[in-house]
Design an enzyme around this catalytic site. Structure first.
Site, PDB file in Angstrom:
ATOM      1  N   LEU A 113       1.023   2.197  10.632  1.00  0.00           N
ATOM      2  CA  LEU A 113       2.134   2.990  10.026  1.00  0.00           C
ATOM      3  C   LEU A 113       3.294   2.036   9.265  1.00  0.00           C
ATOM      4  CD1 LEU A 113       2.420   5.473  12.989  1.00  0.00           C
ATOM      5  CD2 LEU A 113       1.459   5.829  10.678  1.00  0.00           C
ATOM      6  N   ALA A 114       3.817   2.671   8.181  1.00  0.00           N
ATOM      7  CA  ALA A 114       4.934   1.985   7.487  1.00  0.00           C
ATOM      8  C   ALA A 114       5.877   1.648   8.440  1.00  0.00           C
ATOM      9  CB  ALA A 114       5.136   2.837   6.201  1.00  0.00           C
ATOM     10  N   HIS A 115       6.582   2.483   8.998  1.00  0.00           N
ATOM     11  CA  HIS A 115       7.707   2.442   9.782  1.00  0.00           C
ATOM     12  C   HIS A 115       7.507   1.360  10.771  1.00  0.00           C
ATOM     13  CE1 HIS A 115       5.885   6.071  10.828  1.00  0.00           C
ATOM     14  NE2 HIS A 115       6.280   6.050  11.989  1.00  0.00           N
ATOM     15  N   GLY A 155      -9.294  12.359   9.855  1.00  0.00           N
ATOM     16  CA  GLY A 155      -7.965  11.843  10.005  1.00  0.00           C
ATOM     17  C   GLY A 155      -6.936  11.939   9.263  1.00  0.00           C
ATOM     18  N   THR A 194       0.893  -1.231  -0.106  1.00  0.00           N
ATOM     19  CA  THR A 194       0.054   0.038   0.089  1.00  0.00           C
ATOM     20  C   THR A 194       0.980   1.369   0.271  1.00  0.00           C
ATOM     21  OG1 THR A 194      -1.680  -1.017   1.244  1.00  0.00           O
ATOM     22  CG2 THR A 194      -1.821   1.206   1.471  1.00  0.00           C
ATOM     23  N   HIS A 215      22.863  27.286  14.741  1.00  0.00           N
ATOM     24  CA  HIS A 215      22.153  28.438  14.337  1.00  0.00           C
ATOM     25  C   HIS A 215      22.281  29.131  13.179  1.00  0.00           C
ATOM     26  CE1 HIS A 215      20.182  32.222  15.000  1.00  0.00           C
ATOM     27  NE2 HIS A 215      21.202  33.051  14.736  1.00  0.00           N
TER      28      HIS A 215
HETATM   29  P1  FAD Z   1       0.818  -3.215   2.942  1.00  0.00           P
HETATM   30  O1  FAD Z   1       1.562  -2.104   2.599  1.00  0.00           O
HETATM   31  O2  FAD Z   1      -0.805  -2.965   2.933  1.00  0.00           O
HETATM   32  O3  FAD Z   1       1.225  -4.392   2.061  1.00  0.00           O
HETATM   33  C1  FAD Z   1       0.509  -5.876   2.228  1.00  0.00           C
HETATM   34  C2  FAD Z   1       0.886  -6.390   0.625  1.00  0.00           C
HETATM   35  O4  FAD Z   1       0.291  -7.645   0.836  1.00  0.00           O
HETATM   36  C3  FAD Z   1       0.057  -5.790  -0.269  1.00  0.00           C
HETATM   37  O5  FAD Z   1       0.678  -5.502  -1.419  1.00  0.00           O
HETATM   38  C4  FAD Z   1      -1.024  -6.731  -0.715  1.00  0.00           C
HETATM   39  O6  FAD Z   1      -1.070  -6.924  -2.141  1.00  0.00           O
HETATM   40  C5  FAD Z   1      -0.283  -7.969  -0.439  1.00  0.00           C
HETATM   41  N1  FAD Z   1      -1.307  -9.179  -0.233  1.00  0.00           N
HETATM   42  C6  FAD Z   1      -2.435  -9.191   0.604  1.00  0.00           C
HETATM   43  N2  FAD Z   1      -2.830 -10.429   0.481  1.00  0.00           N
HETATM   44  C7  FAD Z   1      -2.060 -11.282   0.022  1.00  0.00           C
HETATM   45  C8  FAD Z   1      -2.054 -12.393  -0.642  1.00  0.00           C
HETATM   46  N3  FAD Z   1      -2.964 -13.526  -0.131  1.00  0.00           N
HETATM   47  N4  FAD Z   1      -1.001 -13.030  -1.383  1.00  0.00           N
HETATM   48  C9  FAD Z   1      -0.043 -12.300  -1.640  1.00  0.00           C
HETATM   49  N5  FAD Z   1       0.241 -11.034  -1.417  1.00  0.00           N
HETATM   50  C10 FAD Z   1      -1.095 -10.456  -0.605  1.00  0.00           C
HETATM   51  N6  FAD Z   1       2.171   5.491   6.652  1.00  0.00           N
HETATM   52  C11 FAD Z   1       3.141   5.869   7.053  1.00  0.00           C
HETATM   53  O7  FAD Z   1       3.997   5.417   7.735  1.00  0.00           O
HETATM   54  N7  FAD Z   1       3.483   7.127   6.403  1.00  0.00           N
HETATM   55  C12 FAD Z   1       2.791   7.924   5.681  1.00  0.00           C
HETATM   56  O8  FAD Z   1       3.113   8.830   5.049  1.00  0.00           O
HETATM   57  C13 FAD Z   1       1.710   7.067   5.060  1.00  0.00           C
HETATM   58  N8  FAD Z   1       0.677   7.579   4.180  1.00  0.00           N
HETATM   59  C14 FAD Z   1      -0.329   6.769   3.744  1.00  0.00           C
HETATM   60  C15 FAD Z   1      -1.009   7.306   2.707  1.00  0.00           C
HETATM   61  C16 FAD Z   1      -2.050   6.675   2.433  1.00  0.00           C
HETATM   62  C17 FAD Z   1      -2.998   7.236   1.245  1.00  0.00           C
HETATM   63  C18 FAD Z   1      -2.262   5.279   2.960  1.00  0.00           C
HETATM   64  C19 FAD Z   1      -3.574   4.460   2.399  1.00  0.00           C
HETATM   65  C20 FAD Z   1      -1.693   4.692   3.861  1.00  0.00           C
HETATM   66  C21 FAD Z   1      -0.613   5.703   4.407  1.00  0.00           C
HETATM   67  N9  FAD Z   1       0.324   5.213   5.169  1.00  0.00           N
HETATM   68  C22 FAD Z   1       1.329   5.708   5.718  1.00  0.00           C
HETATM   69  C23 FAD Z   1       0.202   3.675   6.028  1.00  0.00           C
HETATM   70  C24 FAD Z   1       1.076   2.531   5.493  1.00  0.00           C
HETATM   71  O9  FAD Z   1       0.790   2.359   3.761  1.00  0.00           O
HETATM   72  C25 FAD Z   1       0.696   1.277   5.994  1.00  0.00           C
HETATM   73  O10 FAD Z   1       0.771   1.478   7.376  1.00  0.00           O
HETATM   74  C26 FAD Z   1       1.717   0.253   5.272  1.00  0.00           C
HETATM   75  O11 FAD Z   1       1.577   0.057   4.138  1.00  0.00           O
HETATM   76  C27 FAD Z   1       1.633  -1.060   6.011  1.00  0.00           C
HETATM   77  O12 FAD Z   1       2.433  -2.060   5.687  1.00  0.00           O
HETATM   78  P2  FAD Z   1       2.239  -3.606   5.652  1.00  0.00           P
HETATM   79  O13 FAD Z   1       3.417  -4.258   5.275  1.00  0.00           O
HETATM   80  O14 FAD Z   1       1.539  -3.889   6.784  1.00  0.00           O
HETATM   81  O15 FAD Z   1       0.827  -3.670   4.433  1.00  0.00           O
HETATM   82  P1  NAD Z   2      -7.981   7.808  11.101  1.00  0.00           P
HETATM   83  O1  NAD Z   2      -8.236   6.820  11.925  1.00  0.00           O
HETATM   84  O2  NAD Z   2      -6.717   8.214  11.031  1.00  0.00           O
HETATM   85  O3  NAD Z   2      -9.045   8.951  10.632  1.00  0.00           O
HETATM   86  C1  NAD Z   2     -10.397   8.577  10.561  1.00  0.00           C
HETATM   87  C2  NAD Z   2     -11.231   9.609  10.899  1.00  0.00           C
HETATM   88  O4  NAD Z   2     -12.502   9.460  10.504  1.00  0.00           O
HETATM   89  C3  NAD Z   2     -11.382   9.799  12.477  1.00  0.00           C
HETATM   90  O5  NAD Z   2     -11.042  11.051  12.893  1.00  0.00           O
HETATM   91  C4  NAD Z   2     -12.859   9.337  12.962  1.00  0.00           C
HETATM   92  O6  NAD Z   2     -13.454   9.803  13.973  1.00  0.00           O
HETATM   93  C5  NAD Z   2     -13.514   9.717  11.507  1.00  0.00           C
HETATM   94  N1  NAD Z   2     -14.821   9.015  11.220  1.00  0.00           N
HETATM   95  C6  NAD Z   2     -14.928   7.537  11.436  1.00  0.00           C
HETATM   96  N2  NAD Z   2     -16.180   7.375  11.096  1.00  0.00           N
HETATM   97  C7  NAD Z   2     -16.745   8.306  10.676  1.00  0.00           C
HETATM   98  C8  NAD Z   2     -18.043   8.651  10.171  1.00  0.00           C
HETATM   99  N3  NAD Z   2     -18.932   7.867   9.921  1.00  0.00           N
HETATM  100  N4  NAD Z   2     -18.413   9.980  10.102  1.00  0.00           N
HETATM  101  C9  NAD Z   2     -17.401  11.116  10.070  1.00  0.00           C
HETATM  102  N5  NAD Z   2     -16.174  10.813  10.330  1.00  0.00           N
HETATM  103  C10 NAD Z   2     -15.776   9.571  10.847  1.00  0.00           C
HETATM  104  O7  NAD Z   2      -8.120   7.060   9.499  1.00  0.00           O
HETATM  105  P2  NAD Z   2      -7.408   7.453   7.944  1.00  0.00           P
HETATM  106  O8  NAD Z   2      -7.524   8.786   8.000  1.00  0.00           O
HETATM  107  O9  NAD Z   2      -8.690   6.849   7.145  1.00  0.00           O
HETATM  108  O10 NAD Z   2      -6.267   6.522   7.975  1.00  0.00           O
HETATM  109  C11 NAD Z   2      -5.992   5.200   7.939  1.00  0.00           C
HETATM  110  C12 NAD Z   2      -4.894   4.766   8.252  1.00  0.00           C
HETATM  111  O11 NAD Z   2      -3.743   5.188   7.598  1.00  0.00           O
HETATM  112  C13 NAD Z   2      -4.361   5.361   9.677  1.00  0.00           C
HETATM  113  O12 NAD Z   2      -4.060   4.358  10.553  1.00  0.00           O
HETATM  114  C14 NAD Z   2      -3.134   6.205   9.456  1.00  0.00           C
HETATM  115  O13 NAD Z   2      -2.236   6.080  10.589  1.00  0.00           O
HETATM  116  C15 NAD Z   2      -2.492   5.669   8.204  1.00  0.00           C
HETATM  117  N6  NAD Z   2      -2.052   6.936   7.435  1.00  0.00           N
HETATM  118  C16 NAD Z   2      -0.998   7.186   7.797  1.00  0.00           C
HETATM  119  C17 NAD Z   2      -0.482   8.630   7.134  1.00  0.00           C
HETATM  120  C18 NAD Z   2       0.802   9.219   7.608  1.00  0.00           C
HETATM  121  O14 NAD Z   2       1.454   8.606   8.470  1.00  0.00           O
HETATM  122  N7  NAD Z   2       1.276  10.261   7.184  1.00  0.00           N
HETATM  123  C19 NAD Z   2      -1.079   8.977   5.954  1.00  0.00           C
HETATM  124  C20 NAD Z   2      -2.160   8.401   5.495  1.00  0.00           C
HETATM  125  C21 NAD Z   2      -2.588   7.239   6.541  1.00  0.00           C
END
Ligand code: FAD
Ligand code: NAD
Length: 472
Positions: free
Chosen positions: A326-328, A187, A44, A451
């Protein structure tokens, strides 16, 4: 189905959790494979999350700055136009460069990359349906690491088409700037993607059920400050508001909302609706039921402190199990899970995982919020320092935000650090290190910071917590 020789470790999912675990396992000398079904590594985060969203955040910020914030810097520009197709291409270039980079790292470290969908068929056995449509293959592994990640939580009654009713995946790929956008959920995704489209000219309204933006974990002071800043940038907020449903017509979408208290109803119009109400663990087709691995009521795979399911050699990391999505965090767990396999011990300090929201200014934090500290009943100090009193921020004409320290009143030990400001996402690394080392505010206050840098605001906030700042 043909059988292949046994692997020491097979990782299911090639996201930040899975690919890091696979590389670490290969580096430990284990025969390792990683199965990924999307046709690209990076999960993702690299394909539709962290990376594409940050590309759009960076470039939309530059565009917005050129339109609104360069004249006063002595730069006159004319004829500024948005080329959205090119902005999307720049995003794709970053994404492909990074996902291909992981393929290279797999080759370099000797990780076998299996392209297909994995299903658990036995405690040591995985069936893979290849992406290219060939016949299924069966693999055997001594250890299995599940890292299948998460997916957007849908909103009942609003069917996602990724064009008009979108998740973040649609929000990083729109082909036109919507005139009006409603974001359901204030969020991190709502605020980051809302910022992108607002900067590019969309009239964005964020509807949030709770009384504050920022999602779970943001300090209340920070959430309030951020809302003020984003409102000034043109985003609109409806807090304490429930979305009841919507009517999707050919030329517009009507979203019905209701005040959480009092029940006042209202209809909001939009061209595009972003559903950003959280993400849920993804286990579809994984075959957990075939081996009896259990999930909790929220779909998270249940594990112990060593990432083990009730089948001890099947471990789980990242978004598909407990903790912050979170990715990290997923990466740290990937390393720790492999260390448990290869050495018998591993460690992640969950109290020192930073969060960053990449708006402008950025918000970043680590440790406890003031509300959490208050709830422990402990006496605490607050030290804060505004960027408006920092020389570099003033020089850069970028002075919004502040640094806030929360420390134990008795011991001066740092309990939480919260920053809103330019480059907060980089600055928080110092705070994470401080927490890892159990630092006091005095430790930071007595450490020299160059600074003129923004980091001096960090030092001065520590001085404010420990005694007094010089410049405020
Ligand atoms: P994922 O990254 O979801 O990877 C799982 C992988 O498993 C996928 O590629 C999927 O195709 C594969 N998979 C699933 N099932 C199977 C199967 N049965 N067989 C083979 N492959 C399979 N986090 C941050 O820390 N910083 C950010 O700035 C940030 N920004 C984000 C912005 C957005 C729009 C979104 C949606 C998320 C963001 N996140 C961010 C959250 C971050 O993307 C996730 O926390 C992170 O990718 C989780 O890593 P993971 O390895 O657990 O899973
Ligand atoms: P989130 O949990 O951060 O925020 C969801 C928000 O939606 C909350 O404030 C909640 O109160 C609100 N909400 C829930 N149901 C609702 C409803 N029915 N009507 C109105 N508001 C409602 O989730 P997100 O923003 O979808 O992000 C998903 C995940 O992806 C998070 O865990 C986040 O950590 C991760 N992510 C991280 C980053 C980053 O690290 N920069 C960026 C994007 C996503």
């Amino acid at each position: 189905a043909s059988e292949t020789p046994e692997h020491d470790v097979i990782v299911i999912g090639g996201g930040p959790g899975g690919y890091v675990a696979a590389i670490k396992a290969a580096q430990a000398g284990l025969k390792t494979a990683c199965i990924e079904k999307r046709g690209a590594l990076g999960g993702t985060c690299l394909n539709v999350g962290c990376i594409p969203s940050k590309s759009l955040l960076n470039n939309s910020h530059i565009y917005h700055q050129i339109l609104h914030d360069v004249k006063n810097r002595g730069i006159d520009v004319e004829g500024v136009k948005l080329n959205l197709t090119q902005m999307m291409k720049a995003k794709e270039t970053s994404v492909t460069g990074l996902t291909k980079g992981i393929e290279y790292l797999f080759k370099k470290n000797g990780v076998e990359y299996i392209k297909g969908t994995a299903t658990l068929t036995g405690e040591h056995e995985i069936k893979v349906n290849p992406l290219d449509g060939g016949s299924p293959e069966t693999y055997n592994a001594k250890n299995i690491i599940i890292a299948t990640g998460s997916e957007a939580t849908p909103f009942p009654g609003l069917e996602i088409d990724e064009q008009r009713i979108i998740t973040s995946t649609g929000a990083i790929a729109l082909t036109e700037v919507p005139k009006k956008m409603i974001v359901i959920g204030g969020g991190i995704i709502g605020l980051e993607m809302g910022s992108v489209w607002s900067r590019l000219g969309s009239d964005v309204t964020v509807v949030e059920y709770l009384g504050a933006i920022g999602g779970p974990g943001m300090d209340a002071d920070m959430a309030k400050t951020m809302q003020k800043i984003l409102s000034k940038q043109g985003m609109k907020f409806k807090l304490n508001t429930k979305v009841m449903g919507g009517d999707i017509n050919t030329d517009s979408i009507a979203i019905n909302v209701e005040a959480a208290k009092g029940g006042k109803q209202e209809t909001l119009g939009a061209d595009v609706v972003l559903v950003a109400i959280g993400r849920r663990p993804y286990t579809t087709g994984l075959g957990l039921e075939n081996v009896g691995v259990e999930t909790d009521e929220r779909g998270r795979i249940i594990i112990d402190q060593e990432y083990r399911t009730k089948i001890p050699h099947i471990r789980v990391i990242g978004d598909v199990t407990f903790g912050a999505m979170l990715a990290h965090k997923a990466e740290e767990e990937g390393i720790a899970a492999v260390e448990y396999i290869s050495k018998g011990y591993g460690h992640v300090n969950y109290g020192a995982i930073p969060s960053v929201m990449y708006t402008h200014p950025e918000a970043a934090w680590v440790g406890l919020t003031e509300q959490e500290v208050k709830a422990t009943g402990k006496d605490y100090n607050i030290g804060s320092f505004p960027f408006s009193a920092n020389s570099r921020a003033k020089t850069n004409l970028d002075t919004e935000g502040m640094v806030k320290f929360i420390t134990d009143k008795e011991t001066d030990r740092i309990l939480g650090i919260h920053i809103i400001g330019p480059n907060a996402g980089e600055m928080i690394a110092e705070g994470v290190l401080a927490l890892e080392y159990g630092a006091s505010a005095e430790d930071i206050a007595r450490t020299s910071h160059a600074h003129p840098t923004l980091s001096e605001a960090f030092k001065e906030a520590a001085m404010a917590a420990f005694s007094k700042p010089i410049h405020a």
